[in-house]
Design a protein around this motif. Structure first.
Motif, PDB file in Angstrom:
ATOM      1  N   VAL A   1       0.823  -1.206   0.000  1.00 50.32           N
ATOM      2  CA  VAL A   1       0.000   0.000   0.000  1.00 50.32           C
ATOM      3  C   VAL A   1       0.856   1.255   0.000  1.00 50.32           C
ATOM      4  N   THR A   2       1.929   1.286   0.768  1.00 47.20           N
ATOM      5  CA  THR A   2       2.784   2.477   0.768  1.00 47.20           C
ATOM      6  C   THR A   2       3.488   2.642  -0.574  1.00 47.20           C
ATOM      7  N   ILE A   3       3.841   1.547  -1.227  1.00 50.62           N
ATOM      8  CA  ILE A   3       4.391   1.653  -2.588  1.00 50.62           C
ATOM      9  C   ILE A   3       3.344   2.264  -3.513  1.00 50.62           C
ATOM     10  N   MET A   4       2.117   1.782  -3.432  1.00 49.48           N
ATOM     11  CA  MET A   4       1.053   2.321  -4.286  1.00 49.48           C
ATOM     12  C   MET A   4       0.843   3.816  -4.045  1.00 49.48           C
ATOM     13  N   LEU A   5       0.795   4.224  -2.796  1.00 48.72           N
ATOM     14  CA  LEU A   5       0.583   5.636  -2.486  1.00 48.72           C
ATOM     15  C   LEU A   5       1.735   6.501  -2.985  1.00 48.72           C
ATOM     16  N   GLU A   6       2.962   6.025  -2.807  1.00 52.43           N
ATOM     17  CA  GLU A   6       4.105   6.788  -3.293  1.00 52.43           C
ATOM     18  C   GLU A   6       4.147   6.831  -4.820  1.00 52.43           C
TER      19      GLU A   6
ATOM     20  N   GLU B   1      -1.981  12.153  -1.024  1.00 52.33           N
ATOM     21  CA  GLU B   1      -1.201  12.452   0.184  1.00 52.33           C
ATOM     22  C   GLU B   1      -1.816  11.726   1.374  1.00 52.33           C
ATOM     23  N   TYR B   2      -0.967  11.246   2.245  1.00 56.42           N
ATOM     24  CA  TYR B   2      -1.472  10.373   3.303  1.00 56.42           C
ATOM     25  C   TYR B   2      -0.667  10.517   4.586  1.00 56.42           C
TER      26      TYR B   2
END
Length: 298
Positions: free
Chosen positions: A66-71, A82-83
């Protein structure tokens, strides 16, 4: 069957009872947080930051998806992605707090709250979060039916296959209180079969869904790419001869080089090189100013 006589079982003399009962002293890594019931163990509200997307997670392979997807979304210019990423210490039982259970009744990371919707939307299960974000921002999921279906094929392949790698092979190879040859052989064979599935497919396709980098790659890479880099379960990569999967190695290296992937792997990380650990992420500048090494000297 004579091979299932109690004296032939492990441990010797073990007989399967008529009804299973919970042995709290069964041991092994994570034994203190495993239990056969759901629900919260304590009251604890979750923090809420300034961004619409609130992520509650840890940098396990499922969390890194999920953090890869958000970045990656932010790298594409989607400012709405942005999260705030809040650390959930699963070893301490944070996932059993009432606030977290309210977001994910299954008490597993990652869990996401989208506060940009008329009523806050909870999203749990890493695959569901990836699809939700892909559809919300119109990115990393092919728009044509054939391409979308292929991406979903591989996303669901990963969701179904990775438990054999993690909870199966990884557990018995690295975390169980004793080494059981039968269990290690059983799951090692399955993981090598899975690696071969990937290797054969990637021989003819740049990415899992074809020519397009997608959520299928983001879901699969933290599990199988990490294994291909020999960064999973100690020397598991050597044990499984991951260097022999040449097409997986090519795919792994290409994704590992992406700047957004590098950033995504740092978020909610609390082990390894302190310079690569960003326990919480609330702003893009945090990668430069709030990694664990910088916090330690502040």
């Amino acid at each position: 069957m004579t091979d299932k006589l109690p004296e032939n079982n492990f441990p010797a003399g073990y007989e399967v009872p008529k009804v299973w009962t919970w042995d709290k002293g069964n041991g092994g890594t994570f034994a203190s947080i495993n239990r056969p019931i759901a629900g919260p163990t304590h009251d604890k509200e979750l923090p809420v930051g300034k961004h619409p997307l609130q992520l509650y997670s840890l940098a396990t392979p499922n969390g890194q998806k999920v953090t890869i997807m958000l970045e990656e979304l932010l790298a594409l210019g989607h400012k709405g992605a942005e999260y705030d990423a809040w650390l959930i210490k699963i070893g301490d039982g944070d996932q059993f707090g009432s606030g977290f259970v309210g977001v994910n009744p299954n008490s597993k990371i990652p869990a996401l709250m989208d506060r940009s919707t008329p009523e806050p939307t909870r999203v749990f299960e890493s695959g569901s979060i990836l699809v939700y974000l892909a559809e919300k921002f119109g990115a990393f999921l092919p728009k044509d039916l054939k391409g979308r279906t292929e991406a979903m094929n591989w996303l669901f392949w990963q969701m179904g296959s990775a438990p054999f790698l993690g909870g199966g092979f990884g557990h018995f190879f690295a975390y169980a209180p004793m080494h059981i040859k039968y269990a290690i052989d059983r799951y090692a064979m399955e993981v090598k079969r899975q690696m071969d599935v990937l290797d054969r497919h990637l021989a003819d396709h740049p990415f899992l869904a074809g020519s397009e980098y997608s959520i299928a790659d983001m879901a699969t890479w933290p599990w199988y790419g990490r294994l291909a880099l020999n960064q999973a379960y100690g020397d598991a990569g050597k044990f499984l001869e991951v260097d022999t999967y040449k097409h997986v190695q090519r795919w792994t290296a290409e994704i590992a080089a992406r700047p957004a992937v590098k950033r995504g792997c740092m978020v909610n990380r609390v082990s390894g090189d302190p310079a690569d650990q960003l326990p919480e992420r609330h702003d893009a500048s945090d990668f430069e100013t709030r990694t664990a090494d910088k916090l330690a000297t502040a």
